[in-house]
Design a protein around this motif. Structure first.
Motif: not given
Length: 215
Positions: A31-37
Motif C-alpha cells: 500500500t505504501l508503494v502505491r501511495l508513493l506512486c
C-alpha cells in the motif's frame, strides 16, 4: 497453519490489537508503494505533460487495489493499521487523481464533482463515525466494489480519451460506458450504506457502554 511473522506482533497474548501493533507487514508495504506512486502520477500529468502515461499508471494502480487485501488474507498479515491505511490511501489517490484531471481539463466538471461529492459524504460519514462516535467498521459491499471498479476505469479513460493517441476514441467511449453506471451505482450503494452506518453506530455505543470496545 498461520504464516504471520510473530516478530511483527509484540502484543501480550489475549491483548486486543492496537492500531500501531503491526505496521510493517507486506500488504502495508505494498500500500505504501502505491501511495508513493502519487507524486509520479502528478509529475507525468503536469511535469512531463504525458497524459497517456499518467492515465496508464492510474489504471494500473486502480487494478492492483485488491492485491494488498489478498496478501493480508492469504498470509494472515491483516492488521488494524492496514484496515485504516489501505482505504485511506485509496481515497487519497482517488481524490487527488480526480482533482488533478479536473485541473487538466480532461474530465467533465459535473461528472467529477458528482463523484467527489459522493465520496466526501460517504467517506466523511464513515470517518467521523469510526474516529469520534466509536462506530464499528464494516466491509465494503460487493456492489460498492463494483462501483469503485467502474469509476477507477472511467477516470483514466477520460484522461486517455483526451489525448491524440490512436486508441483515444475508444477510451472516450469507454469512459462514459464505465462512468455512468459507476456513478449511479456509487450513489445507490451510498444510500444502502445508511443502515450499515446506523447499525455500526448502535453496536459501537453498545460495546462502549459495556466496556468491550476493542478497536
Amino acid at each position: 497453519m498461520s504464516t504471520a511473522d510473530p516478530t511483527l506482533d509484540s502484543r501480550v497474548p489475549g491483548e486486543p490489537e492496537g492500531v500501531f501493533d503491526r505496521v510493517w507487514t507486506v500488504p502495508n508495504a505494498f500500500t505504501l508503494v502505491r501511495l508513493l506512486c502519487l507524486p509520479l502520477f502528478l509529475y507525468l500529468l503536469f511535469g512531463a505533460d504525458n497524459r497517456a502515461g499518467a492515465a496508464w499508471l492510474l489504471a494500473g494502480l486502480g487494478s492492483t487495489d485488491w492485491v494488498d487485501g489478498y496478501i493480508a488474507r492469504r498470509f494472515d498479515q491483516g492488521s488494524e493499521f492496514g484496515k485504516i491505511f489501505d482505504p485511506t490511501v485509496d481515497r487519497l489517490f482517488f481524490f487527488v487523481a480526480v482533482i488533478a484531471i479536473i485541473v487538466d481539463g480532461s474530465i467533465p466538471i459535473w461528472f467529477a464533482v458528482a463523484v467527489l461529492v459522493r465520496e466526501l459524504l460517504v467517506g466523511g460519514a464513515i470517518a467521523v463515525g469510526v474516529l469520534f462516535l466509536h462506530m464499528q467498521r464494516f466491509g465494503v459491499t460487493w456492489l460498492g466494489k463494483c462501483a469503485t471498479f467502474l469509476l477507477m476505469g472511467a477516470v483514466p479513460s477520460f484522461l486517455i480519451g483526451s489525448t491524440d493517441v490512436w486508441e483515444a476514441p475508444f477510451f472516450a467511449v469507454l469512459a462514459w460506458a464505465f462512468g455512468v453506471p459507476g456513478l449511479v451505482l456509487s450513489y445507490w450503494t451510498g444510500i444502502a450504506y445508511i443502515p450499515l452506518i446506523r447499525s455500526g453506530l448502535a453496536a459501537g455505543r453498545a460495546s462502549t457502554s459495556t466496556g468491550t470496545d476493542d478497536r
